[in-house]
Design an enzyme around this catalytic site. Structure first.
Site, PDB file in Angstrom:
ATOM      1  N   THR A 161      35.097  31.116  40.196  1.00 19.55           N
ATOM      2  CA  THR A 161      36.403  31.767  40.395  1.00 19.55           C
ATOM      3  C   THR A 161      37.285  31.609  39.148  1.00 19.55           C
ATOM      4  O   THR A 161      37.994  32.544  38.766  1.00 19.55           O
ATOM      5  CB  THR A 161      37.114  31.142  41.615  1.00 19.55           C
ATOM      6  OG1 THR A 161      36.235  31.202  42.737  1.00 19.55           O
ATOM      7  CG2 THR A 161      38.408  31.861  41.926  1.00 19.55           C
ATOM      8  N   TYR A 169      42.797  40.343  52.190  1.00 20.14           N
ATOM      9  CA  TYR A 169      42.780  38.917  51.840  1.00 20.14           C
ATOM     10  C   TYR A 169      43.454  38.043  52.907  1.00 20.14           C
ATOM     11  O   TYR A 169      43.882  36.929  52.600  1.00 20.14           O
ATOM     12  CB  TYR A 169      43.457  38.710  50.483  1.00 20.14           C
ATOM     13  CG  TYR A 169      42.557  39.038  49.300  1.00 20.14           C
ATOM     14  CD1 TYR A 169      41.463  38.233  48.980  1.00 20.14           C
ATOM     15  CD2 TYR A 169      42.805  40.142  48.496  1.00 20.14           C
ATOM     16  CE1 TYR A 169      40.640  38.516  47.899  1.00 20.14           C
ATOM     17  CE2 TYR A 169      41.975  40.434  47.404  1.00 20.14           C
ATOM     18  CZ  TYR A 169      40.901  39.611  47.113  1.00 20.14           C
ATOM     19  OH  TYR A 169      40.093  39.889  46.045  1.00 20.14           O
ATOM     20  N   PHE A 196      48.787  30.959  46.559  1.00 23.79           N
ATOM     21  CA  PHE A 196      48.668  32.098  45.636  1.00 23.79           C
ATOM     22  C   PHE A 196      48.568  33.439  46.358  1.00 23.79           C
ATOM     23  O   PHE A 196      48.387  34.472  45.713  1.00 23.79           O
ATOM     24  CB  PHE A 196      47.458  31.911  44.719  1.00 23.79           C
ATOM     25  CG  PHE A 196      46.153  31.685  45.452  1.00 23.79           C
ATOM     26  CD1 PHE A 196      45.445  32.746  45.994  1.00 23.79           C
ATOM     27  CD2 PHE A 196      45.643  30.400  45.610  1.00 23.79           C
ATOM     28  CE1 PHE A 196      44.257  32.544  46.675  1.00 23.79           C
ATOM     29  CE2 PHE A 196      44.449  30.190  46.294  1.00 23.79           C
ATOM     30  CZ  PHE A 196      43.758  31.265  46.831  1.00 23.79           C
ATOM     31  N   GLU A 227      33.773  43.555  54.659  1.00 20.42           N
ATOM     32  CA  GLU A 227      34.441  44.108  53.484  1.00 20.42           C
ATOM     33  C   GLU A 227      33.923  45.516  53.160  1.00 20.42           C
ATOM     34  O   GLU A 227      34.707  46.394  52.775  1.00 20.42           O
ATOM     35  CB  GLU A 227      34.237  43.156  52.296  1.00 20.42           C
ATOM     36  CG  GLU A 227      34.969  41.838  52.503  1.00 20.42           C
ATOM     37  CD  GLU A 227      34.613  40.762  51.487  1.00 20.42           C
ATOM     38  OE1 GLU A 227      35.178  39.656  51.591  1.00 20.42           O
ATOM     39  OE2 GLU A 227      33.781  41.013  50.592  1.00 20.42           O
ATOM     40  N   ASN A 280      40.692  37.599  37.647  1.00 19.06           N
ATOM     41  CA  ASN A 280      39.330  37.178  37.296  1.00 19.06           C
ATOM     42  C   ASN A 280      38.296  38.302  37.392  1.00 19.06           C
ATOM     43  O   ASN A 280      37.123  38.051  37.647  1.00 19.06           O
ATOM     44  CB  ASN A 280      38.928  35.946  38.103  1.00 19.06           C
ATOM     45  CG  ASN A 280      38.972  36.184  39.598  1.00 19.06           C
ATOM     46  OD1 ASN A 280      39.155  37.312  40.048  1.00 19.06           O
ATOM     47  ND2 ASN A 280      38.771  35.129  40.365  1.00 19.06           N
ATOM     48  N   ARG A 322      32.457  36.907  34.956  1.00 17.07           N
ATOM     49  CA  ARG A 322      33.804  36.332  34.769  1.00 17.07           C
ATOM     50  C   ARG A 322      33.933  35.635  33.420  1.00 17.07           C
ATOM     51  O   ARG A 322      35.007  35.668  32.797  1.00 17.07           O
ATOM     52  CB  ARG A 322      34.140  35.394  35.931  1.00 17.07           C
ATOM     53  CG  ARG A 322      34.580  36.185  37.177  1.00 17.07           C
ATOM     54  CD  ARG A 322      34.655  35.331  38.396  1.00 17.07           C
ATOM     55  NE  ARG A 322      35.368  36.000  39.498  1.00 17.07           N
ATOM     56  CZ  ARG A 322      35.325  35.586  40.755  1.00 17.07           C
ATOM     57  NH1 ARG A 322      34.619  34.523  41.088  1.00 17.07           N
ATOM     58  NH2 ARG A 322      35.985  36.238  41.693  1.00 17.07           N
ATOM     59  N   HIS A 372      35.388  40.824  42.272  1.00 16.25           N
ATOM     60  CA  HIS A 372      35.221  40.183  43.582  1.00 16.25           C
ATOM     61  C   HIS A 372      33.761  40.263  44.000  1.00 16.25           C
ATOM     62  O   HIS A 372      33.078  41.249  43.716  1.00 16.25           O
ATOM     63  CB  HIS A 372      36.067  40.927  44.627  1.00 16.25           C
ATOM     64  CG  HIS A 372      35.777  40.511  46.045  1.00 16.25           C
ATOM     65  ND1 HIS A 372      36.344  39.398  46.611  1.00 16.25           N
ATOM     66  CD2 HIS A 372      34.946  41.044  46.982  1.00 16.25           C
ATOM     67  CE1 HIS A 372      35.883  39.269  47.861  1.00 16.25           C
ATOM     68  NE2 HIS A 372      35.032  40.254  48.112  1.00 16.25           N
ATOM     69  N   LYS A 402      38.399  44.448  39.530  1.00 16.44           N
ATOM     70  CA  LYS A 402      39.824  44.226  39.799  1.00 16.44           C
ATOM     71  C   LYS A 402      40.719  44.890  38.747  1.00 16.44           C
ATOM     72  O   LYS A 402      40.239  45.269  37.655  1.00 16.44           O
ATOM     73  CB  LYS A 402      40.086  42.718  39.869  1.00 16.44           C
ATOM     74  CG  LYS A 402      39.350  42.032  41.027  1.00 16.44           C
ATOM     75  CD  LYS A 402      39.752  40.564  41.147  1.00 16.44           C
ATOM     76  CE  LYS A 402      39.047  39.886  42.304  1.00 16.44           C
ATOM     77  NZ  LYS A 402      39.498  38.475  42.475  1.00 16.44           N
ATOM     78  N   ARG A 448      27.012  36.266  43.589  1.00 15.74           N
ATOM     79  CA  ARG A 448      27.939  35.165  43.271  1.00 15.74           C
ATOM     80  C   ARG A 448      27.493  34.455  41.993  1.00 15.74           C
ATOM     81  O   ARG A 448      28.322  34.035  41.184  1.00 15.74           O
ATOM     82  CB  ARG A 448      28.016  34.154  44.433  1.00 15.74           C
ATOM     83  CG  ARG A 448      28.649  34.667  45.719  1.00 15.74           C
ATOM     84  CD  ARG A 448      30.108  35.015  45.641  1.00 15.74           C
ATOM     85  NE  ARG A 448      30.945  33.982  45.101  1.00 15.74           N
ATOM     86  CZ  ARG A 448      32.279  33.966  45.244  1.00 15.74           C
ATOM     87  NH1 ARG A 448      32.912  34.910  45.946  1.00 15.74           N
ATOM     88  NH2 ARG A 448      33.004  33.027  44.697  1.00 15.74           N
TER      89      ARG A 448
HETATM   90  P1  DAT Z   1      36.444  34.074  44.788  1.00 15.08           P
HETATM   91  O1  DAT Z   1      37.088  35.363  44.331  1.00 15.08           O
HETATM   92  O2  DAT Z   1      35.642  33.414  43.686  1.00 15.08           O
HETATM   93  O3  DAT Z   1      35.650  34.240  46.061  1.00 15.08           O
HETATM   94  P2  DAT Z   1      38.468  32.785  46.444  1.00 15.08           P
HETATM   95  O4  DAT Z   1      37.873  33.525  47.579  1.00 15.08           O
HETATM   96  O5  DAT Z   1      38.625  31.299  46.569  1.00 15.08           O
HETATM   97  O6  DAT Z   1      37.624  33.045  45.089  1.00 15.08           O
HETATM   98  O7  DAT Z   1      39.893  33.382  46.089  1.00 15.08           O
HETATM   99  C1  DAT Z   1      40.121  34.788  46.153  1.00 15.08           C
HETATM  100  C2  DAT Z   1      40.931  35.186  44.958  1.00 15.08           C
HETATM  101  O8  DAT Z   1      42.208  34.550  45.006  1.00 15.08           O
HETATM  102  C3  DAT Z   1      40.344  34.771  43.595  1.00 15.08           C
HETATM  103  O9  DAT Z   1      39.355  35.657  43.149  1.00 15.08           O
HETATM  104  C4  DAT Z   1      41.563  34.778  42.740  1.00 15.08           C
HETATM  105  C5  DAT Z   1      42.638  34.247  43.666  1.00 15.08           C
HETATM  106  N1  DAT Z   1      42.767  32.784  43.527  1.00 15.08           N
HETATM  107  C6  DAT Z   1      41.920  31.845  44.005  1.00 15.08           C
HETATM  108  N2  DAT Z   1      42.318  30.605  43.686  1.00 15.08           N
HETATM  109  C7  DAT Z   1      43.465  30.770  42.972  1.00 15.08           C
HETATM  110  C8  DAT Z   1      44.368  29.883  42.334  1.00 15.08           C
HETATM  111  N3  DAT Z   1      44.194  28.551  42.385  1.00 15.08           N
HETATM  112  N4  DAT Z   1      45.437  30.413  41.697  1.00 15.08           N
HETATM  113  C9  DAT Z   1      45.638  31.755  41.649  1.00 15.08           C
HETATM  114  N5  DAT Z   1      44.821  32.659  42.238  1.00 15.08           N
HETATM  115  C10 DAT Z   1      43.751  32.164  42.874  1.00 15.08           C
HETATM  116 MG    MG Z   2      36.192  34.696  47.982  1.00 19.16          MG
END
Ligand code: DAT
Ligand code: MG
Length: 148
Positions: free
Chosen positions: A95, A53, A61, A130, A116, A106, A119, A13, A89
């Protein structure tokens, strides 16, 4: 008989790219036996980040996420390994980097839940979707020799 391999999709990222962590992250990926099937340097437009997304559209968010993901270049790749989605993962960690285990990408490279570093696909189906979002079949190459 060969191993039953599967694929996952990853993005390094904007935060990790800007901090100079591409090499460190790729090193961890390769050291953990993931093989590269495809890779490129690119930057998402706001529209493309929004499409990628879309599943998070209703989350509070979402706008912050797609602004961030389109803010600078990223490195995207398709990775192959046995049990690729689950093992990747595990390698990237929680996350929220504050909750990520020691030894995860991470934990080492991410600064916040929003920024973070990396991905990883969350299912085999999403790994395909994807991968297809970024790569054509002409951009995918498998290493074929006795040692892989
Ligand atoms: P991951 O990337 O671990 O699969 P996710 O699919 O739940 O997590 O969310 C996608 C992305 O969105 C994540 O990498 C960062 C952002 N994100 C997730 N939860 C968030 C939060 N509570 N506040 C801000 N950004 C967030
Ligand atoms: Mg995800």
């Amino acid at each position: 008989m060969g191993y039953l391999k599967s694929v996952t999709f990853t993005m390094i990222k904007p935060d990790a790219v800007k901090k100079g962590h591409i090499g460190g992250i790729l090193d961890m990926i390769l050291q953990n036996d993931f093989k590269i099937l495809a890779m490129k340097w690119t930057q998402l437009s706001l529209k493309q980040a929004g499409d990628f997304y879309l599943i998070h559209k209703e989350r509070p968010f979402y706008q912050e996420l797609i602004n961030f993901m389109s803010s600078a270049p990223i490195v995207v790749a398709i990775l192959e390994k046995e049990n690729a989605v689950i093992d990747f993962r595990k390698l990237i960690g929680n996350t929220d980097p504050a909750k990520a285990d020691a030894g995860t990408i991470r934990k080492k490279f991410a600064s916040s839940i929003g920024e973070n570093a990396i991905h990883g696909s969350d299912s085999d189906e999403n790994a395909q979707i994807e991968s297809n979002f970024f790569f054509s079949s002409m951009e995918r190459f498998r290493i074929c020799n006795a040692h892989t």
